[in-house]
Design an enzyme around this catalytic site. Sequence first.
Site, short mmCIF file in Angstrom:
data_model
loop_
_atom_site.label_atom_id
_atom_site.label_comp_id
_atom_site.label_asym_id
_atom_site.label_seq_id
_atom_site.Cartn_x
_atom_site.Cartn_y
_atom_site.Cartn_z
N HIS A 380 29.94 39.44 42.14
CA HIS A 380 30.66 39.07 41.17
C HIS A 380 30.80 40.27 40.18
CE1 HIS A 380 32.49 36.39 38.66
NE2 HIS A 380 31.87 35.54 38.28
N ASP A 384 36.19 39.04 40.53
CA ASP A 384 36.04 37.77 39.75
C ASP A 384 36.45 36.59 40.47
OD1 ASP A 384 35.78 39.42 37.51
OD2 ASP A 384 37.92 39.77 37.22
#
EC number: 2.3.1.61
Length: 409
Positions: A380, A384
């Site tokens: 992450h 995204d």
Amino acid sequence: SSVCRRLIFRTSRPGERASSQNSFHVRYFRTSVVHRDDLVTVKTPAFAESVTEGDVRWEKAVGDSVTEDEVVCEIETDKTSVQVPSPAAGVIEELLVPDGGKVEGGTPLFKLRKGAAAEAAPSSVTEPVTAAPPPPPPPVSAPTAMPSVPPVPTQALQAKPVPAPTLPEPSTLGGRGESRVKMSRMRLRIAQRLKEAQNTCAMLTTFNEVDMSNIQEMRTLHKDAFLKKHSIKLGFMSAFVKAAAHALTDQPAVNAVIDGATNEIVYRDYVDISVAVATPKGLVVPVIRNVETMNFADIERTINALGEKARNNELAVEDMDGGTFTISNGGVFGSLFGTPIINPPQSAILGMHGIFQRPVAVDGKAEIRPMMYVALTYDHRLVDGREAVTFLRKIKAAVEDPRALLLDM
């Protein structure tokens, strides 16, 4: 060969006067030059840049005869095992590294005497042992008359019962022992890399499900013609590999990597997919390179070749170097659901699972369809949620309807 002279003394015959002519004569003979067996030192083969050392496990001992290309030892590295063959037929003269010792590329391993033969162990001749005659059977004794049983007294009939003695409890079946086995270099490296991924990446997993009806129908219709033309079976893995390449091209962030040394994001315009393969020694991930340029037949052929090398422990370090994305198929073991762990330094991994018949809603009606859960674990820090979900939906669309690949949709 060389020429030598030997002086031979000859005694005189009776009545013959001794002289220098009849006392000695010269005899010439030839000798062959003695050739010694060649002694060669075999060194550790060069490793790839990503591998620095390995552990040696010997298959042969000092004095063993070997043929040309026969495996003498195996070097286990962080990624795979490298077999070291004998360069020629001969006898192992000396082992220069102990079993389990660490070596680097170019380290001397063993000495081989070329052309020699192992000394045969003298066979011990044992004299035949005459079997002892069987012992004579015991004499048959005459039957003995049983004594008469006296009458039981009345007091004994009225005696109270005595409780039976307590017997010891039987021992528990099976043992409760423990054993300790040293972790292999590959197992240790796998553990380190998985923990490294957990400590470094901000891992998050998103899920989806794939209806396998169309891909199963396509395989059923074309598997025979595909096998006849390409000499390779058509499986499901090629569909997911091709779909992943399509999705990686559409979502380049999933195919990128963070360079921690420079704090830069490295985007790749090529797709190298690592395919996880389970072996008796551990999990290996050979790489299919330039998947974006391959068709289904190329992918199936490459997967088959790499899988065969993995099962035969013939993977080279170069076969597992690199990779921009990984696919792990737990479905071959019956997995229903799971979250894969990123293979560092990559940024994402796709987890496939088993195909099971489940009721699903199709056009407002419940139907039984062959369904597969898929999971995408991603870093992450770089990817995204929108990109991860879009990526997984691209794979779902391409597998459920392969025509999307032809139309680049």
